[in-house]
Design a protein around this motif. Structure first.
Motif, PDB file in Angstrom:
ATOM      1  N   GLU A   1      -2.616   3.092  15.060  1.00 18.97           N
ATOM      2  CA  GLU A   1      -1.606   2.073  15.373  1.00 18.97           C
ATOM      3  C   GLU A   1      -0.927   1.534  14.112  1.00 18.97           C
ATOM      4  O   GLU A   1       0.161   0.965  14.183  1.00 18.97           O
TER       5      GLU A   1
ATOM      6  N   ARG B   1       7.381  -4.945  17.085  1.00 21.03           N
ATOM      7  CA  ARG B   1       6.831  -6.290  17.007  1.00 21.03           C
ATOM      8  C   ARG B   1       5.775  -6.401  15.893  1.00 21.03           C
ATOM      9  O   ARG B   1       5.477  -7.484  15.422  1.00 21.03           O
ATOM     10  N   ALA B   2       5.233  -5.238  15.483  1.00 23.71           N
ATOM     11  CA  ALA B   2       4.065  -5.258  14.578  1.00 23.71           C
ATOM     12  C   ALA B   2       4.484  -5.371  13.108  1.00 23.71           C
ATOM     13  O   ALA B   2       4.145  -4.523  12.270  1.00 23.71           O
ATOM     14  N   PHE B   3       5.261  -6.390  12.803  1.00 23.48           N
ATOM     15  CA  PHE B   3       5.686  -6.668  11.426  1.00 23.48           C
ATOM     16  C   PHE B   3       5.587  -8.177  11.189  1.00 23.48           C
ATOM     17  O   PHE B   3       5.794  -8.952  12.116  1.00 23.48           O
ATOM     18  N   LEU B   4       5.301  -8.557   9.957  1.00 27.13           N
ATOM     19  CA  LEU B   4       5.331  -9.980   9.607  1.00 27.13           C
ATOM     20  C   LEU B   4       6.475 -10.213   8.629  1.00 27.13           C
ATOM     21  O   LEU B   4       6.671  -9.425   7.684  1.00 27.13           O
TER      22      LEU B   4
ATOM     23  N   PRO C   1      23.187  -7.835  27.655  1.00 31.10           N
ATOM     24  CA  PRO C   1      21.979  -7.521  26.875  1.00 31.10           C
ATOM     25  C   PRO C   1      21.677  -6.039  26.793  1.00 31.10           C
ATOM     26  O   PRO C   1      21.004  -5.590  25.868  1.00 31.10           O
TER      27      PRO C   1
ATOM     28  N   PRO D   1      -8.936  -6.956  12.685  1.00 32.37           N
ATOM     29  CA  PRO D   1      -9.929  -6.656  13.732  1.00 32.37           C
ATOM     30  C   PRO D   1      -9.347  -5.804  14.868  1.00 32.37           C
ATOM     31  O   PRO D   1     -10.046  -4.989  15.452  1.00 32.37           O
ATOM     32  N   ALA D   2      -8.057  -6.017  15.173  1.00 32.26           N
ATOM     33  CA  ALA D   2      -7.437  -5.225  16.244  1.00 32.26           C
ATOM     34  C   ALA D   2      -7.121  -3.803  15.787  1.00 32.26           C
ATOM     35  O   ALA D   2      -7.186  -2.860  16.573  1.00 32.26           O
ATOM     36  N   TYR D   3      -6.760  -3.656  14.511  1.00 28.40           N
ATOM     37  CA  TYR D   3      -6.409  -2.321  14.001  1.00 28.40           C
ATOM     38  C   TYR D   3      -7.651  -1.482  13.698  1.00 28.40           C
ATOM     39  O   TYR D   3      -7.575  -0.257  13.698  1.00 28.40           O
TER      40      TYR D   3
ATOM     41  N   GLN E   1      -8.309   1.041  16.076  1.00 22.64           N
ATOM     42  CA  GLN E   1      -7.150   1.868  16.442  1.00 22.64           C
ATOM     43  C   GLN E   1      -6.326   2.138  15.180  1.00 22.64           C
ATOM     44  O   GLN E   1      -5.205   1.654  15.042  1.00 22.64           O
TER      45      GLN E   1
ATOM     46  N   TYR F   1      -4.066  -8.857  11.338  1.00 25.27           N
ATOM     47  CA  TYR F   1      -4.718  -8.532  12.617  1.00 25.27           C
ATOM     48  C   TYR F   1      -5.672  -7.350  12.458  1.00 25.27           C
ATOM     49  O   TYR F   1      -5.765  -6.497  13.330  1.00 25.27           O
TER      50      TYR F   1
ATOM     51  N   HIS G   1       1.024  -7.220   8.707  1.00 29.31           N
ATOM     52  CA  HIS G   1       0.533  -7.308  10.084  1.00 29.31           C
ATOM     53  C   HIS G   1      -0.867  -6.709  10.197  1.00 29.31           C
ATOM     54  O   HIS G   1      -1.740  -7.263  10.879  1.00 29.31           O
TER      55      HIS G   1
ATOM     56  N   ASN H   1       6.066   0.289  16.723  1.00 30.63           N
ATOM     57  CA  ASN H   1       6.087  -0.951  17.497  1.00 30.63           C
ATOM     58  C   ASN H   1       6.866  -1.983  16.699  1.00 30.63           C
ATOM     59  O   ASN H   1       6.416  -2.451  15.651  1.00 30.63           O
TER      60      ASN H   1
ATOM     61  N   VAL I   1      11.511 -26.877  19.997  1.00 33.14           N
ATOM     62  CA  VAL I   1      10.554 -27.773  19.363  1.00 33.14           C
ATOM     63  C   VAL I   1       9.636 -27.024  18.400  1.00 33.14           C
ATOM     64  O   VAL I   1       9.183 -27.568  17.390  1.00 33.14           O
TER      65      VAL I   1
END
Lengths: 177, 251
Positions: free
Chosen positions: B77, B84-87, B3, B69-71, B74, B67, B63, B82, B210
């Motif tokens: 950001e 992970r911060a993509f849809l 890895p 309210p989180a941005y 900030q 999200y 993203h 990051n 699942v």
């Protein structure tokens, strides 16, 4: 190929395809499909461990079975860890009693960790992995690394690198509610 | 399993490296196929790079909207590094729009461009599968076969290798079609049918997940794979008829 042969081919593909899909469907009960061997990988049960927290109390991961767990590995010398710890603290307060935030400190002196936690006002559990044995068991190669573990103790997501409020919200959806 | 690639003090995660290599191979194979089809290979690189950039912007915007309210507290950001911060779906939609716009503005033949891109996409998928094998991702179902691998302490099917071999086999078939001068669009449709059927066939060799099921336990990758294959077969049928009709008219 004639139109008739094409039609036969399409219908045959559909029929064989549906049979193969049906034969390989998964049981709705997830417990039947989880690989029972603990490993630091998505889909596996999180390896259990027992450590002592910065507050001097014993900590056992298995005791948290039944509630979702955010298991974060960090160190005070790691700038991205320092950046994300306030987000984890905020989440710990926001989801108090519903999601457990656990910050495993990697191989640092207990007094230094305790002082740092007090300085940042961290209230979640901070088990001390002083010989880095748990980090090795979890295959942690860079800090911070965070595992998202569901109520059944199964790892649902793994994040290498810091989380932000937005990504934490996104990742929490995989284990909560 | 490997890895992380350790080069002195440097730890490089293998999966992102494999994805980079996969992207480059996809573009290079696609560009070569384009040249064989009489197109400018640079168009494949251009479409790929523009689509990638549009996908990154679209994925991040999606993203931010999802999200917000989180941005809101900030804002910096939004531009943060990051991964992970993509849809996925906004990214795919943005990439598709920009790629279509490029083809339209350059007046490029859609069917031929898809033919050219198909073997590259399959070769890239094969490399990405091998990267997943190295990283211990998308691992196989438990198995007792002589060629089993052992990620995370369990003997498993090397399902990533099966998927890579299937993608390569379809890529070679498609390249062969291009060399022989197939009808415009046929190579792309064969690629879609082949890849769809391979996912449909090989998904049961992957470890069960699942969360990736629909309609009470059906594996969504299998359902999507079969649907893609059927659409492609239908497309080939229509293409064959049209060519036939065109031939009659020409006579």
């Amino acid at each position: 190929m004639t139109r008739l042969r094409w039609n036969i081919l399409i219908v045959l593909t559909l029929a064989v395809g549906l049979v193969w899909i049906w034969v390989n469907r998964l049981p709705v009960d997830r417990a039947q499909t989880v690989d029972l061997r603990p490993a630091p990988a998505v889909g596996h049960p999180a390896p259990d461990f027992t450590l002592t927290t910065a507050g001097g109390e014993p900590f056992n991961l298995a005791d948290l079975r039944g509630i979702p767990v955010v298991l974060n590995f960090w160190a005070t010398w790691c700038p991205p860890c320092r950046a994300e710890l306030p987000e984890l603290e905020a989440a710990s307060n926001r989801f108090a009693g519903q999601v457990a935030i656990v910050g495993v400190n990697q191989a640092e002196a207990p007094a230094a960790v305790q002082a740092f936690a007090t300085q940042l006002g961290l209230t979640f559990a901070i088990p001390l992995d002083q010989d880095a044995a748990v980090s090795q068991r979890y295959f942690v190669r860079s800090l911070p690394t965070t595992f998202f573990i569901d109520r059944d103790g199964v790892i649902q997501q793994l994040q290498v690198g810091p989380v932000t409020e937005a990504t934490l919200t996104q990742l929490l959806k995989t284990i909560y509610p | 399993m490997l890895p992380v690639l350790q080069i002195g003090p440097l730890s490089l995660p293998t999966y992102p490296l494999a994805l980079l290599l996969a992207g480059w191979i996809a573009l290079e194979v696609g560009a070569r196929a384009a040249r064989r089809l009489g197109l400018d290979g640079d168009h494949i690189y251009n479409v790929g790079v523009y689509a990638l950039a549009a996908g990154a912007v679209g994925g991040r915007l999606g993203h931010v909207v999802a999200y917000w309210p989180a941005y809101r507290t900030q804002l910096l950001e939004i531009f943060g590094f990051n991964s992970r911060a993509f849809l996925l779906w906004p990214a795919a939609a943005a990439a598709l729009v920009v790629a279509s716009g490029y083809l339209y503005r350059q007046r490029l033949p859609l069917a031929r461009m898809l033919d050219a891109a198909a073997p590259g996409a399959l070769a890239g998928a094969a490399v990405a599968s091998l990267g997943a094998l190295l990283a211990g991702r998308a691992y196989g179902a438990a198995a007792r076969v002589p060629w089993a691998v052992n990620p995370w302490g369990v003997s498993r099917h090397p399902s990533q290798v099966y998927e890579a071999l299937a993608a390569l086999a379809v890529a070679l078939l498609v390249l062969q079609m291009i060399r022989r001068g197939s009808r415009p669009g046929a190579a792309a449709l064969v690629a879609l049918a082949g890849y769809g059927l391979s996912r449909w066939l090989l998904e049961p060799f992957r470890a069960p997940e699942v969360s990736a099921t629909i309609l009470g336990g059906l594996r969504s990758a299998q359902v999507l794979g079969l649907a893609a294959a059927l659409i492609a077969l239908w497309g080939l049928r229509v293409l064959g008829q049209r060519t036939g009709e065109a031939g009659v008219v020409a006579e």
